[in-house]
Design an enzyme around this catalytic site. Structure first.
Site, PDB file in Angstrom:
ATOM      1  CB  THR A  94      -2.359   0.273  -8.388  1.00 41.91           C
ATOM      2  OG1 THR A  94      -1.033   0.548  -8.838  1.00 41.91           O
ATOM      3  CG2 THR A  94      -2.287  -0.390  -7.049  1.00 41.91           C
ATOM      4  CG  ASP A 154       8.561  -1.287 -10.068  1.00 40.09           C
ATOM      5  OD1 ASP A 154       8.172  -2.450 -10.247  1.00 40.09           O
ATOM      6  OD2 ASP A 154       7.821  -0.293 -10.194  1.00 40.09           O
ATOM      7  CE  LYS A 202       5.163  -2.940 -12.112  1.00 41.70           C
ATOM      8  NZ  LYS A 202       5.993  -1.721 -12.188  1.00 41.70           N
ATOM      9  CE  LYS A 218       7.866   2.534  -8.202  1.00 41.20           C
ATOM     10  NZ  LYS A 218       8.165   2.188  -9.603  1.00 41.20           N
TER      11      LYS A 218
HETATM   12  O1  C5P Z   1       3.146   8.302  -9.442  1.00 41.03           O
HETATM   13  P1  C5P Z   1       2.570   7.178  -8.643  1.00 41.03           P
HETATM   14  O2  C5P Z   1       2.511   7.471  -7.150  1.00 41.03           O
HETATM   15  O3  C5P Z   1       1.271   6.674  -9.200  1.00 41.03           O
HETATM   16  O4  C5P Z   1       3.671   6.050  -8.818  1.00 41.03           O
HETATM   17  C1  C5P Z   1       3.462   4.694  -8.614  1.00 41.03           C
HETATM   18  C2  C5P Z   1       4.705   3.970  -9.033  1.00 41.03           C
HETATM   19  O5  C5P Z   1       4.510   2.610  -8.709  1.00 41.03           O
HETATM   20  C3  C5P Z   1       5.029   4.035 -10.517  1.00 41.03           C
HETATM   21  O6  C5P Z   1       6.446   4.067 -10.630  1.00 41.03           O
HETATM   22  C4  C5P Z   1       4.501   2.732 -11.081  1.00 41.03           C
HETATM   23  O7  C5P Z   1       5.269   2.248 -12.161  1.00 41.03           O
HETATM   24  C5  C5P Z   1       4.668   1.803  -9.878  1.00 41.03           C
HETATM   25  N1  C5P Z   1       3.788   0.647  -9.809  1.00 41.03           N
HETATM   26  C6  C5P Z   1       2.412   0.736  -9.870  1.00 41.03           C
HETATM   27  N2  C5P Z   1       1.646  -0.386  -9.768  1.00 41.03           N
HETATM   28  C7  C5P Z   1       2.210  -1.575  -9.596  1.00 41.03           C
HETATM   29  C8  C5P Z   1       3.615  -1.678  -9.511  1.00 41.03           C
HETATM   30  C9  C5P Z   1       4.363  -0.538  -9.610  1.00 41.03           C
HETATM   31  O8  C5P Z   1       1.880   1.837  -9.974  1.00 41.03           O
HETATM   32  N3  C5P Z   1       1.473  -2.647  -9.438  1.00 41.03           N
END
Ligand code: C5P
Length: 227
Positions: A118, A59, A61, A30
């Site tokens: 999230t 990613d 968005k 990602k």
């Molecule tokens: O470090 P961590 O495991 O929390 O990473 C989650 C990744 O997913 C980050 O790059 C964050 O930008 C991305 N993300 C997220 N929630 C979303 C979409 C993408 O945490 N809804």
């Protein structure tokens, strides 16, 4: 389930080093705001040079007016990535315009819509959307499904319900995965891989639990054993 690893490190050099450590596994990578804004399309090519089998999820968005989103979606497709995302809250017209435009191309990447980030807890989410995360995530998922998208970004807690109101083949990609109960950081709705499996998640996303580990390669291997 297909594991998606977030490369969110402070430099291209560190991200590429991490990708090299993980290169023998055909995982999804990602690439988010931080890396893409800084390192651009050359970085995508560098990743493919490390392992041509890496699948790339861009990613970014997207959230804008329909025509601008469709233009950007076309540019993203030209980059040759395998998946990208847009915000469901941009609306049905925007999602349909993106999908109409991409349907005219020979090959298009998978397109997912972000439902509820999230990092939201119920209170923070409701202060903007005036509905519970569960209700709104399902509504956004239905809109995305009806607009022809391939799936949504949601938390593992909403994955199963989303498939029930759309289709079992409608993809769910879920950040906030903490395989061994690692620190949640700014994430509010975190879950284990066991939960992700139970909730039929297609793509668990893992960032910090791997790249902040002392031994990311070993950590990835431990995680893969849980899949
Ligand atoms: O470090 P961590 O495991 O929390 O990473 C989650 C990744 O997913 C980050 O790059 C964050 O930008 C991305 N993300 C997220 N929630 C979303 C979409 C993408 O945490 N809804």
């Amino acid at each position: 389930m297909q594991l998606c690893i977030a490369l969110d490190l402070p430099s291209a050099k560190e991200n590429l080093h991490l990708a090299e450590l993980l290169a023998k596994h055909n995982i999804w990578i990602k690439v988010g705001f931080r890396s893409y804004i800084r390192d651009g399309k050359e970085f995508l090519q560098n990743l493919k040079n490390i392992n041509p089998e890496f699948k790339i999820f861009l990613d970014l968005k997207l959230y804008d007016i329909p025509n601008t989103m469709a233009d950007a979606a076309e540019e993203i497709t030209a980059l040759g990535v395998d998946m990208f995302n847009i915000h469901a809250s941009a609306g049905e017209k925007a999602m349909q315009t993106v999908m109409d435009r991409l349907s005219k191309l020979e090959n298009r990447p998978l397109v997912l819509a972000v439902t509820a980030l999230t990092s939201f807890n119920e209170q923070g989410f409701q202060s903007i959307y005036e509905k519970s995360i569960g209700q709104k995530a399902e509504q956004f998922a239905k809109m995305s499904f009806e607009s022809g998208l391939d799936g949504v970004v949601c938390s593992a807690f909403e994955s199963r319900a989303i498939k029930e109101v759309t289709n079992s083949t409608f993809l769910t990609l879920c950040p906030g995965i903490r395989p061994f109960g690692e620190d949640s950081g700014d994430q509010q709705r975190v879950g284990t891989l066991e939960l992700a499996k139970k909730e039929l998640v297609d793509f668990p996303v893992i960032g910090r639990p791997i790249y902040q580990d002392k031994n990311p390669k070993e950590k990835l291997e431990d995680i893969l054993k849980l899949l």
